[in-house]
Write an enzyme that holds these catalytic residues in place. Structure first.
Site, mmCIF file in Angstrom:
data_model
loop_
_atom_site.group_PDB
_atom_site.id
_atom_site.type_symbol
_atom_site.label_atom_id
_atom_site.label_comp_id
_atom_site.label_asym_id
_atom_site.label_seq_id
_atom_site.Cartn_x
_atom_site.Cartn_y
_atom_site.Cartn_z
ATOM 1 N N ASP A 59 -10.523 -9.829 19.568
ATOM 2 C CA ASP A 59 -11.460 -8.727 18.797
ATOM 3 C C ASP A 59 -11.816 -7.816 19.810
ATOM 4 O O ASP A 59 -12.430 -8.312 20.948
ATOM 5 C CB ASP A 59 -12.700 -9.438 18.318
ATOM 6 C CG ASP A 59 -13.462 -8.619 17.542
ATOM 7 O OD1 ASP A 59 -13.744 -7.474 17.552
ATOM 8 O OD2 ASP A 59 -14.247 -9.208 16.506
ATOM 9 N N ASP A 123 -8.833 13.023 10.358
ATOM 10 C CA ASP A 123 -9.519 14.150 9.781
ATOM 11 C C ASP A 123 -10.508 13.864 8.821
ATOM 12 O O ASP A 123 -11.095 14.885 8.336
ATOM 13 C CB ASP A 123 -8.417 15.087 9.311
ATOM 14 C CG ASP A 123 -7.564 14.372 8.154
ATOM 15 O OD1 ASP A 123 -7.873 13.305 7.736
ATOM 16 O OD2 ASP A 123 -6.772 15.032 7.465
ATOM 17 N N GLU A 124 -10.714 12.942 8.280
ATOM 18 C CA GLU A 124 -11.660 12.412 7.197
ATOM 19 C C GLU A 124 -13.052 12.713 7.797
ATOM 20 O O GLU A 124 -13.877 12.671 7.117
ATOM 21 C CB GLU A 124 -11.415 11.113 6.717
ATOM 22 C CG GLU A 124 -10.179 10.918 5.852
ATOM 23 C CD GLU A 124 -9.962 9.634 5.046
ATOM 24 O OE1 GLU A 124 -10.885 9.095 4.870
ATOM 25 O OE2 GLU A 124 -8.878 9.147 5.217
ATOM 26 N N TYR A 158 -16.255 4.588 5.579
ATOM 27 C CA TYR A 158 -15.198 4.605 6.515
ATOM 28 C C TYR A 158 -15.012 5.750 7.498
ATOM 29 O O TYR A 158 -15.159 5.705 8.618
ATOM 30 C CB TYR A 158 -13.723 4.335 5.911
ATOM 31 C CG TYR A 158 -12.610 4.821 6.737
ATOM 32 C CD1 TYR A 158 -12.277 4.105 7.876
ATOM 33 C CD2 TYR A 158 -11.811 6.155 6.370
ATOM 34 C CE1 TYR A 158 -11.190 4.646 8.521
ATOM 35 C CE2 TYR A 158 -10.739 6.421 7.201
ATOM 36 C CZ TYR A 158 -10.388 5.831 8.302
ATOM 37 O OH TYR A 158 -9.347 6.140 9.030
ATOM 38 N N PHE A 198 -2.001 4.385 -0.650
ATOM 39 C CA PHE A 198 -1.614 5.023 -1.895
ATOM 40 C C PHE A 198 0.157 4.941 -2.117
ATOM 41 O O PHE A 198 0.304 4.644 -2.855
ATOM 42 C CB PHE A 198 -2.108 6.510 -1.804
ATOM 43 C CG PHE A 198 -1.504 7.470 -2.893
ATOM 44 C CD1 PHE A 198 -1.927 7.258 -4.193
ATOM 45 C CD2 PHE A 198 -0.490 8.324 -2.598
ATOM 46 C CE1 PHE A 198 -1.384 7.892 -5.141
ATOM 47 C CE2 PHE A 198 -0.131 9.258 -3.734
ATOM 48 C CZ PHE A 198 -0.462 8.937 -4.943
ATOM 49 N N LEU A 214 -2.667 6.311 -10.759
ATOM 50 C CA LEU A 214 -2.970 7.538 -10.222
ATOM 51 C C LEU A 214 -4.564 7.564 -10.340
ATOM 52 O O LEU A 214 -5.207 7.451 -11.333
ATOM 53 C CB LEU A 214 -2.358 8.815 -10.821
ATOM 54 C CG LEU A 214 -2.650 9.950 -10.209
ATOM 55 C CD1 LEU A 214 -2.071 10.268 -8.847
ATOM 56 C CD2 LEU A 214 -2.341 11.158 -10.997
ATOM 57 N N HIS A 284 -14.609 10.731 -3.831
ATOM 58 C CA HIS A 284 -13.351 10.813 -3.575
ATOM 59 C C HIS A 284 -12.978 12.460 -2.922
ATOM 60 O O HIS A 284 -13.223 13.262 -3.443
ATOM 61 C CB HIS A 284 -12.318 10.790 -4.669
ATOM 62 C CG HIS A 284 -10.685 10.724 -4.332
ATOM 63 N ND1 HIS A 284 -9.896 10.505 -4.994
ATOM 64 C CD2 HIS A 284 -10.003 10.194 -3.158
ATOM 65 C CE1 HIS A 284 -8.481 10.090 -4.631
ATOM 66 N NE2 HIS A 284 -8.736 10.378 -3.431
HETATM 67 N N1 LIG Z 1 -3.703 5.489 7.786
HETATM 68 C C1 LIG Z 1 -3.694 6.834 8.076
HETATM 69 O O1 LIG Z 1 -3.154 7.626 7.313
HETATM 70 C C2 LIG Z 1 -4.392 7.431 9.237
HETATM 71 C C3 LIG Z 1 -4.806 8.643 9.745
HETATM 72 C C4 LIG Z 1 -5.503 9.163 10.695
HETATM 73 C C5 LIG Z 1 -5.972 8.376 11.726
HETATM 74 N N2 LIG Z 1 -5.861 6.827 11.107
HETATM 75 C C6 LIG Z 1 -6.452 5.967 12.251
HETATM 76 O O2 LIG Z 1 -5.381 5.369 12.869
HETATM 77 C C7 LIG Z 1 -5.905 4.036 13.153
HETATM 78 C C8 LIG Z 1 -5.053 3.172 12.469
HETATM 79 O O3 LIG Z 1 -4.850 3.108 11.351
HETATM 80 P P1 LIG Z 1 -3.815 2.288 10.449
HETATM 81 O O4 LIG Z 1 -3.584 2.948 9.036
HETATM 82 O O5 LIG Z 1 -2.826 1.803 11.178
HETATM 83 O O6 LIG Z 1 -4.809 0.948 10.021
HETATM 84 P P2 LIG Z 1 -4.444 -0.539 9.671
HETATM 85 O O7 LIG Z 1 -5.347 -1.100 8.760
HETATM 86 O O8 LIG Z 1 -2.982 -0.688 9.356
HETATM 87 O O9 LIG Z 1 -4.224 -1.375 11.105
HETATM 88 C C9 LIG Z 1 -5.541 -1.589 11.765
HETATM 89 C C10 LIG Z 1 -5.319 -2.765 12.662
HETATM 90 O O10 LIG Z 1 -6.253 -2.840 13.620
HETATM 91 C C11 LIG Z 1 -6.481 -4.432 13.814
HETATM 92 N N3 LIG Z 1 -7.927 -4.415 13.970
HETATM 93 C C12 LIG Z 1 -9.025 -4.462 12.923
HETATM 94 N N4 LIG Z 1 -10.138 -4.817 13.419
HETATM 95 C C13 LIG Z 1 -9.984 -5.267 14.567
HETATM 96 C C14 LIG Z 1 -10.626 -5.704 15.581
HETATM 97 N N5 LIG Z 1 -12.103 -5.829 15.484
HETATM 98 N N6 LIG Z 1 -10.280 -6.043 16.901
HETATM 99 C C15 LIG Z 1 -9.163 -6.048 17.032
HETATM 100 N N7 LIG Z 1 -7.961 -5.481 16.233
HETATM 101 C C16 LIG Z 1 -8.461 -5.093 14.867
HETATM 102 C C17 LIG Z 1 -5.914 -4.952 12.428
HETATM 103 O O11 LIG Z 1 -5.703 -6.314 12.641
HETATM 104 C C18 LIG Z 1 -4.703 -3.910 12.450
HETATM 105 O O12 LIG Z 1 -3.764 -4.513 12.835
HETATM 106 C C19 LIG Z 1 -7.310 3.765 12.822
HETATM 107 O O13 LIG Z 1 -8.313 4.090 14.033
HETATM 108 C C20 LIG Z 1 -7.524 4.873 11.535
HETATM 109 O O14 LIG Z 1 -8.735 5.460 11.541
HETATM 110 C C21 LIG Z 1 -5.125 6.390 10.299
#
Ligand SMILES: NC(=O)c1ccc[n+]([C@@H]2O[C@H](COP(=O)([O-])OP(=O)(O)OC[C@H]3O[C@@H](n4cnc5c(N)ncnc54)[C@H](O)[C@@H]3O)[C@@H](O)[C@H]2O)c1
Length: 342
Positions: A59, A123-124, A158, A198, A214, A284
Site C-alpha cells: 500500500d 484533467d478532471e 474522485y 467506458f 450509453l 457528469h
Molecule cells: N484512466 C484515465 O483515463 C486517466 C487519465 C488521466 C490521469 N489518470 C490517472 O492515472 C493514474 C492511473 O489511472 P488508471 O486508469 O491506470 O487506474 P487503474 O484503476 O487502472 O489503476 C490503479 C492502480 O493503482 C493500484 N492501487 C490502488 N490503490 C493503491 C494503494 N493504496 N497502494 C498501492 N497501489 C494502489 C491498483 O491496484 C491499480 O493497479 C491515476 O492516478 C489516475 O488518476 C487516469
C-alpha cells in the site's frame, strides 16, 4: 535515472508506462509498488524481464514500506489511485485514503530521502467546459480549453481527491523544495484498461453478446489520448521537465461518447444504433479539452497515435485476443452497474 518506483504499475496506465520504459530505456530498473486492488492485475506485467521489473505488493499509505523502497530509488512515478468516478459516488472513503493519504506518504518519503517525484494526475481536477457549440470561439478561443492556469473546480469525490493530491505536491515543492513535477492528462484508451471504464465496457459488452450502454444522451465530450502517448509524455517530463511545473497532456482527441460508441459498434461489424440509453452519472462532466502547447513547445512532445479509429481498432483487437484477462469479471461489473440502472 537507473532505479525508479512506479506506483500503481499493475493498473491500466501504470502498466503501460512500465512496458514503455522497459522497451525504450534499457538502462532503467523498475520497482512496481501496487496494492493489487480490484483494478490491479499482476498479469499486466507478464512477459516483462524479471531482472528489470520487480513487483512489490503493498500500500502506498504504508509509510514503513514506502520509506524502505524510496531509500533505494532515484525517482518515484506516482500512478496509484482509486480511479473510477462511479465508484467514488458509491463510497468515497478509499479515494480519500489512497489518493490523499497515500500521496502524502509518498511525498514525505521523497522529501526525507531527497528523491525526484512525478505525480500523475487528471484533467478532471479542472471540472468541465461548455460544449464547443456554446462557446464564442467554438472551443478554440482563449480560455476555452484547459491550461495549467485554469482554476481547479473538481466535480466528483474522485476528481476532488486528485485535485487535493495535486495541491499537496505543489505545497511540498514550495515549502520543502521537493524535486517534483505534475502532469494532468485527458482520458486514456488502450490495452489493459479495466472493463468498468467506458471504452472497454462497450467492447466487452459486444463481445459478450450484450447491448452496449450509453449514459444519458451521450453528448459528453472526452479528449481521448492513446496511453502510449501518455507514457512518452510522462517520461519526457520526468527526465526533462522543469521542477515545480505542471504539464497538461492531451492529443486533440475530442469526441462525444455517442460518436465513440457508434464507432466501436461499426468497427465490430454491428449496427451503429444497436445500443441502449441508461441513467446518466450524477454530476457528469460535460466536456474536457486540453491545451498541450506548453508540453509541445517546452519539451518537444508530439502524440504518435493521431488516428483515433486505428488506435481504437487495435484496442478492440486486444480485448478480442485477451478474453481470459477480462471474462471472469464481466458479470460482476455489469451487476454493479445494473444496481444503478446503468
Ligand atoms: N484512466 C484515465 O483515463 C486517466 C487519465 C488521466 C490521469 N489518470 C490517472 O492515472 C493514474 C492511473 O489511472 P488508471 O486508469 O491506470 O487506474 P487503474 O484503476 O487502472 O489503476 C490503479 C492502480 O493503482 C493500484 N492501487 C490502488 N490503490 C493503491 C494503494 N493504496 N497502494 C498501492 N497501489 C494502489 C491498483 O491496484 C491499480 O493497479 C491515476 O492516478 C489516475 O488518476 C487516469
Amino acid at each position: 535515472m537507473k532505479n525508479i518506483i512506479v506506483t500503481g504499475g499493475a493498473g491500466f496506465i501504470g502498466s503501460n508506462f512500465v512496458h514503455y520504459v522497459v522497451k525504450h530505456h534499457p538502462e532503467v530498473h523498475v520497482t512496481v509498488l501496487d496494492k493489487l486492488t480490484y483494478a490491479g492485475n499482476r498479469e499486466n506485467l507478464a512477459g516483462l524481464p524479471t531482472d528489470r521489473v520487480k513487483l512489490v505488493v503493498g500500500d502506498i499509505a504504508d509509510a514503513q514500506l514506502v520509506n524502505s523502497l524510496v531509500a533505494e530509488a532515484d525517482a518515484v512515478v506516482h500512478y496509484a489511485a482509486e480511479s473510477h468516478n462511479d465508484n467514488s459516488l458509491q463510497d468515497p472513503s478509499p479515494f480519500i485514503q489512497t489518493n490523499l493519504v497515500g500521496t502524502f506518504t509518498l511525498l514525505e518519503a521523497c522529501r526525507l530521502k531527497g528523491v525526484r517525484f512525478h505525480h500523475v494526475s487528471t484533467d478532471e481536477v479542472y471540472g468541465d467546459l461548455p460544449l464547443r457549440e456554446d462557446l464564442p470561439g467554438h472551443g478554440e478561443g482563449p480560455g476555452e480549453k484547459f491550461t495549467d492556469h485554469t482554476p481547479y473546480n473538481p466535480s466528483s469525490p474522485y476528481s476532488a481527491s486528485k485535485a487535493g493530491s495535486d495541491l499537496l505536491v505543489r505545497a511540498w515543492v514550495r515549502s520543502f523544495g521537493l524535486q517534483a513535477t505534475i502532469s494532468n492528462c485527458s482520458n486514456n484508451y488502450g490495452p489493459y484498461q479495466h472493463i468498468e471504464k467506458f471504452i472497454p465496457r462497450q467492447i466487452t459488452n459486444i463481445l459478450s453478446g450484450e447491448r452496449p450502454k450509453l449514459y444519458g444522451d451521450g453528448k459528453n465530450v472526452r479528449d481521448w489520448i492513446h496511453t502510449e502517448d501518455h507514457s512518452a509524455a510522462v517520461w519526457l517530463i520526468l527526465t526533462k521537465g522543469t521542477i515545480g511545473e505542471t504539464y497538461l497532456i492531451g492529443a486533440d482527441g475530442e469526441k462525444d461518447n455517442k460518436t465513440v460508441l457508434e464507432l466501436i459498434l461499426r468497427l465490430m461489424g454491428k449496427d451503429a444504433q444497436d445500443y441502449d440509453h441508461v441513467n446518466d452519472r450524477p454530476g457528469h462532466d460535460l466536456r474536457y479539452a486540453i491545451d498541450a502547447t506548453k508540453l509541445k513547445e517546452e519539451l518537444g512532445w508530439q502524440p504518435q497515435f493521431t488516428n483515433f479509429e486505428e488506435g481504437l481498432a487495435d484496442t478492440i483487437d486486444w480485448y478480442m485476443n485477451n478474453r481470459e484477462w477480462w471474462q471472469a469479471e464481466k458479470a460482476a461489473v455489469e451487476a454493479k452497474y445494473a444496481e444503478n440502472g446503468q
